[in-house]
Design a protein around this motif. Structure first.
Motif, PDB file in Angstrom:
ATOM      1  N   VAL A 150       0.744  -1.189  -0.079  1.00 15.54           N
ATOM      2  CA  VAL A 150       0.074   0.088  -0.003  1.00 15.54           C
ATOM      3  C   VAL A 150       0.862   1.231  -0.039  1.00 15.54           C
ATOM      4  CG1 VAL A 150      -1.631   1.342   1.305  1.00 15.54           C
ATOM      5  CG2 VAL A 150      -2.141  -0.977   1.127  1.00 15.54           C
ATOM      6  N   CYS A 151       1.997   1.141   0.671  1.00 20.23           N
ATOM      7  CA  CYS A 151       3.023   2.433   0.935  1.00 20.23           C
ATOM      8  C   CYS A 151       3.662   2.590  -0.328  1.00 20.23           C
ATOM      9  CB  CYS A 151       3.995   2.113   1.970  1.00 20.23           C
ATOM     10  SG  CYS A 151       3.157   2.170   3.643  1.00 20.23           S
ATOM     11  N   LEU A 152       3.912   1.596  -1.112  1.00 24.32           N
ATOM     12  CA  LEU A 152       4.537   1.697  -2.391  1.00 24.32           C
ATOM     13  C   LEU A 152       3.666   2.341  -3.529  1.00 24.32           C
ATOM     14  CD1 LEU A 152       6.881   0.868  -4.157  1.00 24.32           C
ATOM     15  CD2 LEU A 152       6.101  -1.200  -4.661  1.00 24.32           C
ATOM     16  N   PHE A 153       2.389   1.665  -3.428  1.00 25.16           N
ATOM     17  CA  PHE A 153       1.304   2.504  -4.430  1.00 25.16           C
ATOM     18  C   PHE A 153       0.960   3.650  -4.104  1.00 25.16           C
ATOM     19  CE2 PHE A 153       0.244  -2.256  -5.434  1.00 25.16           C
ATOM     20  CZ  PHE A 153       0.532  -2.076  -6.740  1.00 25.16           C
ATOM     21  N   LEU A 154       1.116   4.046  -2.805  1.00 20.16           N
ATOM     22  CA  LEU A 154       0.808   5.477  -2.657  1.00 20.16           C
ATOM     23  C   LEU A 154       1.886   6.368  -2.336  1.00 20.16           C
ATOM     24  CD1 LEU A 154      -1.882   4.986   0.260  1.00 20.16           C
ATOM     25  CD2 LEU A 154      -2.256   5.564  -2.018  1.00 20.16           C
ATOM     26  N   GLY A 155       3.143   6.095  -2.938  1.00 23.47           N
ATOM     27  CA  GLY A 155       4.156   6.685  -2.912  1.00 23.47           C
ATOM     28  C   GLY A 155       4.512   7.270  -1.617  1.00 23.47           C
ATOM     29  N   ARG A 156       4.703   6.550  -0.789  1.00 28.98           N
ATOM     30  CA  ARG A 156       5.111   7.155   0.775  1.00 28.98           C
ATOM     31  C   ARG A 156       6.617   6.996   0.714  1.00 28.98           C
ATOM     32  NH1 ARG A 156       0.625   8.854   0.358  1.00 28.98           N
ATOM     33  NH2 ARG A 156      -0.844   8.396   1.551  1.00 28.98           N
ATOM     34  N   SER A 157       7.241   7.694   1.942  1.00 21.99           N
ATOM     35  CA  SER A 157       8.513   7.917   1.795  1.00 21.99           C
ATOM     36  C   SER A 157       9.380   6.416   2.011  1.00 21.99           C
ATOM     37  CB  SER A 157       8.883   8.901   2.996  1.00 21.99           C
ATOM     38  OG  SER A 157       8.516   8.427   4.283  1.00 21.99           O
ATOM     39  N   TRP A 158      10.712   6.454   1.829  1.00 24.32           N
ATOM     40  CA  TRP A 158      11.313   5.432   2.247  1.00 24.32           C
ATOM     41  C   TRP A 158      11.617   5.033   3.665  1.00 24.32           C
ATOM     42  CZ3 TRP A 158      15.960   5.392   4.830  1.00 24.32           C
ATOM     43  CH2 TRP A 158      16.356   6.593   5.205  1.00 24.32           C
ATOM     44  N   LEU A 159      11.270   5.951   4.530  1.00 22.98           N
ATOM     45  CA  LEU A 159      11.339   5.675   6.020  1.00 22.98           C
ATOM     46  C   LEU A 159      10.191   5.111   6.204  1.00 22.98           C
ATOM     47  CD1 LEU A 159      12.593   8.950   7.357  1.00 22.98           C
ATOM     48  CD2 LEU A 159      13.624   6.949   7.431  1.00 22.98           C
ATOM     49  N   THR A 160       8.904   5.305   5.811  1.00 20.76           N
ATOM     50  CA  THR A 160       7.724   4.596   5.963  1.00 20.76           C
ATOM     51  C   THR A 160       7.861   3.197   5.390  1.00 20.76           C
ATOM     52  OG1 THR A 160       6.510   6.741   5.927  1.00 20.76           O
ATOM     53  CG2 THR A 160       5.147   4.721   5.837  1.00 20.76           C
ATOM     54  N   MET A 161       8.290   3.259   4.198  1.00 22.46           N
ATOM     55  CA  MET A 161       8.544   1.800   3.572  1.00 22.46           C
ATOM     56  C   MET A 161       9.227   0.628   4.482  1.00 22.46           C
ATOM     57  SD  MET A 161       7.146   1.328   0.782  1.00 22.46           S
ATOM     58  CE  MET A 161       7.918  -0.014   0.147  1.00 22.46           C
ATOM     59  N   ILE A 162      10.328   1.395   5.240  1.00 20.95           N
ATOM     60  CA  ILE A 162      11.258   0.587   6.109  1.00 20.95           C
ATOM     61  C   ILE A 162      10.528  -0.179   7.338  1.00 20.95           C
ATOM     62  CG2 ILE A 162      13.249   0.673   7.551  1.00 20.95           C
ATOM     63  CD1 ILE A 162      14.738   2.440   5.536  1.00 20.95           C
ATOM     64  N   TRP A 163       9.709   1.116   7.813  1.00 17.21           N
ATOM     65  CA  TRP A 163       8.918   0.656   9.052  1.00 17.21           C
ATOM     66  C   TRP A 163       8.063  -0.473   8.743  1.00 17.21           C
ATOM     67  CZ3 TRP A 163       8.411   0.947  14.091  1.00 17.21           C
ATOM     68  CH2 TRP A 163       7.439   0.694  14.447  1.00 17.21           C
ATOM     69  N   TRP A 164       7.334  -0.353   7.773  1.00 13.68           N
ATOM     70  CA  TRP A 164       6.342  -1.326   7.298  1.00 13.68           C
ATOM     71  C   TRP A 164       6.724  -2.580   6.703  1.00 13.68           C
ATOM     72  CZ3 TRP A 164       2.116  -0.991  10.005  1.00 13.68           C
ATOM     73  CH2 TRP A 164       1.636   0.251  10.259  1.00 13.68           C
ATOM     74  N   SER A 165       8.245  -2.746   6.422  1.00 14.22           N
ATOM     75  CA  SER A 165       8.802  -3.720   6.030  1.00 14.22           C
ATOM     76  C   SER A 165       9.454  -4.787   7.254  1.00 14.22           C
ATOM     77  CB  SER A 165      10.006  -3.448   4.849  1.00 14.22           C
ATOM     78  OG  SER A 165       9.324  -2.805   3.834  1.00 14.22           O
ATOM     79  N   ILE A 166       9.480  -4.137   8.342  1.00 14.90           N
ATOM     80  CA  ILE A 166      10.103  -4.966   9.277  1.00 14.90           C
ATOM     81  C   ILE A 166       9.372  -6.153   9.533  1.00 14.90           C
ATOM     82  CG2 ILE A 166      10.232  -4.777  12.061  1.00 14.90           C
ATOM     83  CD1 ILE A 166      10.903  -1.644  11.597  1.00 14.90           C
TER      84      ILE A 166
END
Length: 201
Positions: A150-166
């Motif tokens: 969802v973060c990837l499709f909505l273009g969120r920042s890489w910090l948010t991507m890292i958090w949700w990839s934990i």
């Protein structure tokens, strides 16, 4: 004359030891296998302890975030420049609950000590009985991929991507440890099957 010219090659002591086959009797074989089994069990316990600590710490961080979601979960550690804030991901609490569910499932798998889906909880309603089983790794990966996708499709920042990839990293770590433990146990079993009879040894 031929005997005087014949060269005698020099051998290191290590080479001599390699050429000699050591034959162990039954009790020595059993002692060796038992010692390796104990070392393997000790290593497995350490792996499981470290894995439990990592999963528990990650679950605690997600639990804290559940009660106080922020625009960017990792801003506490990596402050971003002003003006680069992006809108928060929709439904942060449901996705955090999903992540926590995956963490709890990983803790069940770590504590069970096996990769098989053993029953975790038996529920009984009258004559009906239900068994609660841990989710498979493929299902856990699929659930852990929801928030990062969802973060990837909505273009969120890489910090948010890292958090949700934990959570993905947690699933991978638990699976790697479980595979390593299974491989070690199988190696010990294979070694135990190779024991031989050595009469007179």
């Amino acid at each position: 004359m031929d005997q005087l010219r014949r060269r005698v090659p020099f051998k290191l002591a290590a080479e001599d030891n390699e050429d000699q086959n050591t034959i162990l009797d039954e009790s020595e074989q059993e002692e060796l296998v038992q010692r390796l089994r104990e070392e393997n069990a000790k290593l497995n316990r350490r792996f499981l302890l470290v894995t439990q600590a990592i999963v528990s710490l990650s679950a605690l961080l997600h639990l804290i975030y559940l009660f106080s979601p922020t625009e960017e979960p990792l801003l506490l550690f990596f402050p971003s420049p002003a003006g680069t804030q992006t809108p928060s991901k929709p439904l942060p609490r449901p996705f955090t609950l999903l992540s926590l569910a995956v963490h709890v499932n990983m803790l069940f798998l770590v504590n069970s000590g096996t990769t098989t889906a053993t029953s975790l909880l038996q529920l009984r309603f009258g004559d009906l009985q239900f068994g609660l089983h841990p989710l498979s790794y493929s299902t856990s990966y699929a659930l852990a991929l929801v928030a990062p996708t969802v973060c990837l499709f909505l273009g969120r920042s890489w910090l948010t991507m890292i958090w949700w990839s934990i959570t993905l990293g947690i699933v991978f770590a638990v699976q790697s440890v479980q595979d390593s433990i299974t491989s070690g146990n199988e190696s010990i079993s294979a070694l135990d099957a190779l024991k031989y009879n050595a009469p007179g040894a």
